[in-house]
Structure formats: structure tokens, C-alpha cells
Design a protein around this motif. Structure first.
Motif, mmCIF file in Angstrom:
data_model
loop_
_atom_site.group_PDB
_atom_site.id
_atom_site.type_symbol
_atom_site.label_atom_id
_atom_site.label_comp_id
_atom_site.label_asym_id
_atom_site.label_seq_id
_atom_site.Cartn_x
_atom_site.Cartn_y
_atom_site.Cartn_z
ATOM 1 N N ASN A 27 0.826 -1.208 0.000
ATOM 2 C CA ASN A 27 0.000 0.000 0.000
ATOM 3 C C ASN A 27 0.861 1.259 0.000
ATOM 4 N N LEU A 28 1.937 1.233 0.767
ATOM 5 C CA LEU A 28 2.841 2.384 0.785
ATOM 6 C C LEU A 28 3.494 2.570 -0.583
ATOM 7 N N LEU A 29 3.813 1.473 -1.252
ATOM 8 C CA LEU A 29 4.381 1.574 -2.599
ATOM 9 C C LEU A 29 3.417 2.278 -3.550
ATOM 10 N N LEU A 30 2.134 1.960 -3.429
ATOM 11 C CA LEU A 30 1.136 2.607 -4.277
ATOM 12 C C LEU A 30 1.096 4.110 -4.031
ATOM 13 N N ILE A 31 1.212 4.509 -2.765
ATOM 14 C CA ILE A 31 1.192 5.932 -2.440
ATOM 15 C C ILE A 31 2.452 6.619 -2.953
ATOM 16 N N ILE A 32 3.591 5.984 -2.808
ATOM 17 C CA ILE A 32 4.829 6.563 -3.325
ATOM 18 C C ILE A 32 4.743 6.698 -4.839
ATOM 19 N N ARG A 33 4.190 5.682 -5.476
ATOM 20 C CA ARG A 33 4.034 5.726 -6.936
ATOM 21 C C ARG A 33 3.145 6.888 -7.352
ATOM 22 N N ALA A 34 2.041 7.093 -6.626
ATOM 23 C CA ALA A 34 1.136 8.194 -6.959
ATOM 24 C C ALA A 34 1.803 9.543 -6.714
ATOM 25 N N PRO A 40 -1.368 16.227 -6.019
ATOM 26 C CA PRO A 40 -2.092 15.920 -4.773
ATOM 27 C C PRO A 40 -3.369 15.129 -5.033
ATOM 28 N N GLY A 41 -4.034 15.439 -6.163
ATOM 29 C CA GLY A 41 -5.271 14.732 -6.471
ATOM 30 C C GLY A 41 -5.064 13.255 -6.678
ATOM 31 N N ALA A 42 -4.008 12.887 -7.393
ATOM 32 C CA ALA A 42 -3.718 11.470 -7.627
ATOM 33 C C ALA A 42 -3.376 10.772 -6.320
ATOM 34 N N THR A 43 -2.651 11.471 -5.454
ATOM 35 C CA THR A 43 -2.265 10.888 -4.171
ATOM 36 C C THR A 43 -3.485 10.668 -3.278
ATOM 37 N N VAL A 44 -4.365 11.656 -3.224
ATOM 38 C CA VAL A 44 -5.589 11.531 -2.419
ATOM 39 C C VAL A 44 -6.476 10.431 -2.979
ATOM 40 N N ALA A 45 -6.555 10.326 -4.302
ATOM 41 C CA ALA A 45 -7.374 9.279 -4.920
ATOM 42 C C ALA A 45 -6.854 7.898 -4.552
ATOM 43 N N ALA A 46 -5.535 7.717 -4.619
ATOM 44 C CA ALA A 46 -4.953 6.419 -4.263
ATOM 45 C C ALA A 46 -5.196 6.109 -2.792
ATOM 46 N N ALA A 47 -5.005 7.100 -1.919
ATOM 47 C CA ALA A 47 -5.204 6.889 -0.487
ATOM 48 C C ALA A 47 -6.668 6.581 -0.173
ATOM 49 N N GLY A 172 1.176 10.568 1.746
ATOM 50 C CA GLY A 172 1.264 10.983 0.354
ATOM 51 C C GLY A 172 1.435 12.480 0.198
ATOM 52 N N MET A 173 0.679 13.263 0.960
ATOM 53 C CA MET A 173 0.790 14.715 0.856
ATOM 54 C C MET A 173 2.137 15.196 1.363
ATOM 55 N N LEU A 174 2.683 14.518 2.356
ATOM 56 C CA LEU A 174 4.023 14.873 2.833
ATOM 57 C C LEU A 174 5.049 14.674 1.727
ATOM 58 N N LEU A 175 4.919 13.566 0.999
ATOM 59 C CA LEU A 175 5.836 13.301 -0.103
ATOM 60 C C LEU A 175 5.659 14.321 -1.228
ATOM 61 N N VAL A 176 4.404 14.628 -1.548
ATOM 62 C CA VAL A 176 4.151 15.584 -2.630
ATOM 63 C C VAL A 176 4.660 16.967 -2.268
ATOM 64 N N ARG A 177 4.353 17.407 -1.065
ATOM 65 C CA ARG A 177 4.736 18.772 -0.663
ATOM 66 C C ARG A 177 6.238 18.904 -0.432
ATOM 67 N N TRP A 190 15.215 6.722 -11.866
ATOM 68 C CA TRP A 190 15.435 5.556 -11.010
ATOM 69 C C TRP A 190 14.371 5.350 -9.953
ATOM 70 N N PRO A 191 13.689 6.416 -9.439
ATOM 71 C CA PRO A 191 12.629 6.113 -8.456
ATOM 72 C C PRO A 191 11.526 5.245 -9.039
ATOM 73 N N GLU A 192 11.088 5.549 -10.279
ATOM 74 C CA GLU A 192 10.074 4.714 -10.911
ATOM 75 C C GLU A 192 10.570 3.293 -11.123
ATOM 76 N N ALA A 193 11.823 3.177 -11.563
ATOM 77 C CA ALA A 193 12.384 1.843 -11.797
ATOM 78 C C ALA A 193 12.458 1.045 -10.498
ATOM 79 N N ALA A 194 12.885 1.700 -9.426
ATOM 80 C CA ALA A 194 12.989 1.013 -8.139
ATOM 81 C C ALA A 194 11.615 0.573 -7.637
ATOM 82 N N ILE A 195 10.612 1.445 -7.776
ATOM 83 C CA ILE A 195 9.260 1.102 -7.323
ATOM 84 C C ILE A 195 8.673 -0.003 -8.184
ATOM 85 N N GLY A 196 8.923 0.061 -9.505
ATOM 86 C CA GLY A 196 8.442 -1.000 -10.381
ATOM 87 C C GLY A 196 9.008 -2.350 -9.988
#
Length: 216
Positions: A27-34, A40-47, A172-177, A190-196
Motif C-alpha cells: 500500500n505504501l508503494l502505491l502511495i509513493i508511486r502516486a 495531490p489529487g492522484a495521491t488523495v485518490a490512491a489513499a 502521500g501529501m508529505l511526499l508531494v509537498r 530511477w525512483p520509478e524503476a525502483a518502485i516497479g
């Protein structure tokens, strides 16, 4: 009495589920990905999707706990099916994330509304089939007979949804902000590659118990 049963249940559920939420997982991976999109909208939607999915998973666990003595074999098959669905979702997410590494334009090809709906749907489906949290719900509610009272069960499942939504929105908002993705070079993928890759590892971890147990 429903009130005393509710207090007894929540006094155990809140701290236990808070520990589960704070543990790193899919679940945390999904939030990091978003959050990589910086939206912020994508992050809130995922959460929100994760929160709704967690509430549904908790509701199913309440029902399963009341049927466990009569439907043990059925529940075993349901767990196996859930693990497979969860692994497939993670593989799909991992593949799409890795594909996005090689194409910056692909991430912006869809409208914000479509991207947000996709994030919500993925979060909900992943949370409903998460083999890390679903067993927690099953074990917890099996040990707490208070959930056989309908008002108590509704309150507990609603609390699960609110806790999950609130926690992952905050993270998620902490990461976005913080703008952690924007501090890197625009070519740093590399962040996308690592998360993938992490999605694929989590998918393997979800399927492994089924492979290790063998047929039957």
C-alpha cells in the motif's frame, strides 16, 4: 451492551491497526508511486481507494470470522484467490511503472480525471486483496466476538477505512509537498524503476506461500 463492546473492540483495534499501517508494504508503494506524479489529487485518490478497500476487506473478515468453523475450506480457497489477484495487480502496476520510465509523455497522456480514477481503483483493489492486512483483519475479528453485533461491526469497519485513508493521505501529501521527486534531475527515472521492481518483489512474496505449500 453495544457501547461496552465497541469500547473494548476499538481499544484493541486502534493501536494494532496503527502498527500495521505504519509498517512498509505494498500500500505504501502505491502511495509513493502516486506521489511521483507530483499531483495531490492522484495521491488523495490512491489513499481514498486504499481506505475504501481496507474497509471492505475488514467487512469481509468480519463475515468470514463468523463462518470460519463451517466454511474453512472455502476460506482457504478465497485466501489463495485473493493472493493471486493481489499478485496480478502488483505485477500490472510494476509493469506500467517500468514502462513509464522510458516514456515521460505516457504519464501525461491521460486526463487528470482518468488518472485519479485509475489510482482510486488500483488502491481499492489492492487493499481488498492485500495478503498482509487481510489476515490481520481475519485474525483480529475472529478473536473479538463483539463484531457479531452489527453496530459494532459497522463502527469497526468504518474506523478501519478512516484510519487507512487518513494515514495514507498524510504520507502521500508529505511526499508531494516535500517535492522529493522534483529535487532530482528531470532525467532521473530511477525512483520509478525502483518502485516497479519493488512491485514485482511484493507480487512474488504474495504468491510464494502458495508455491511453498504445494498442491493440496
Amino acid at each position: 451492551m453495544a457501547t461496552s463492546s465497541l469500547v473494548a473492540l476499538l481499544s484493541g483495534l486502534i493501536p494494532a491497526y496503527a502498527l500495521v499501517l505504519s509498517s512498509p508494504g505494498p500500500n505504501l508503494l502505491l502511495i509513493i508511486r502516486a506521489s511521483l506524479s507530483g499531483s495531490p489529487g492522484a495521491t488523495v485518490a490512491a489513499a481514498s481507494g486504499i481506505g475504501i478497500g481496507a474497509g471492505v476487506a475488514a467487512s469481509c473478515a468480519v463475515l468470514a470470522a463468523s463462518l470460519v468453523s463451517l466454511q474453512g475450506a472455502v476460506l482457504d480457497w478465497a485466501e489463495a484467490a485473493g493472493r493471486v489477484v493481489f499478485a496480478l495487480l502488483l505485477i500490472r502496476s510494476g509493469w506500467r511503472t517500468l514502462r513509464r520510465v522510458g516514456s515521460v509523455a505516457d504519464a501525461a497522456s491521460a486526463s487528470p480525471e482518468i488518472r485519479h480514477a485509475a489510482q482510486f481503483r488500483l488502491g481499492a483493489l489492492a487493499a481488498m486483496s492485500n495478503p498482509l492486512t487481510v489476515p490481520f483483519f481475519a485474525a483480529f475479528f475472529l478473536a473479538h466476538r463483539e463484531t457479531r453485533e452489527l453496530p459494532v461491526a459497522i463502527a469497526a469497519c468504518s474506523l478501519v477505512a478512516l484510519m487507512a485513508t487518513g494515514w495514507f493521505i498524510a504520507v502521500g501529501m508529505l511526499l508531494v509537498r516535500s517535492g522529493w521527486r522534483m529535487r532530482m534531475s528531470s532525467n532521473a527515472r530511477w525512483p520509478e524503476a525502483a518502485i516497479g521492481c519493488a512491485f514485482f518483489l511484493c507480487a512474488g512474496a504474495a504468491i510464494w506461500p502458495l508455491c511453498a505449500s504445494g498442491p493440496g
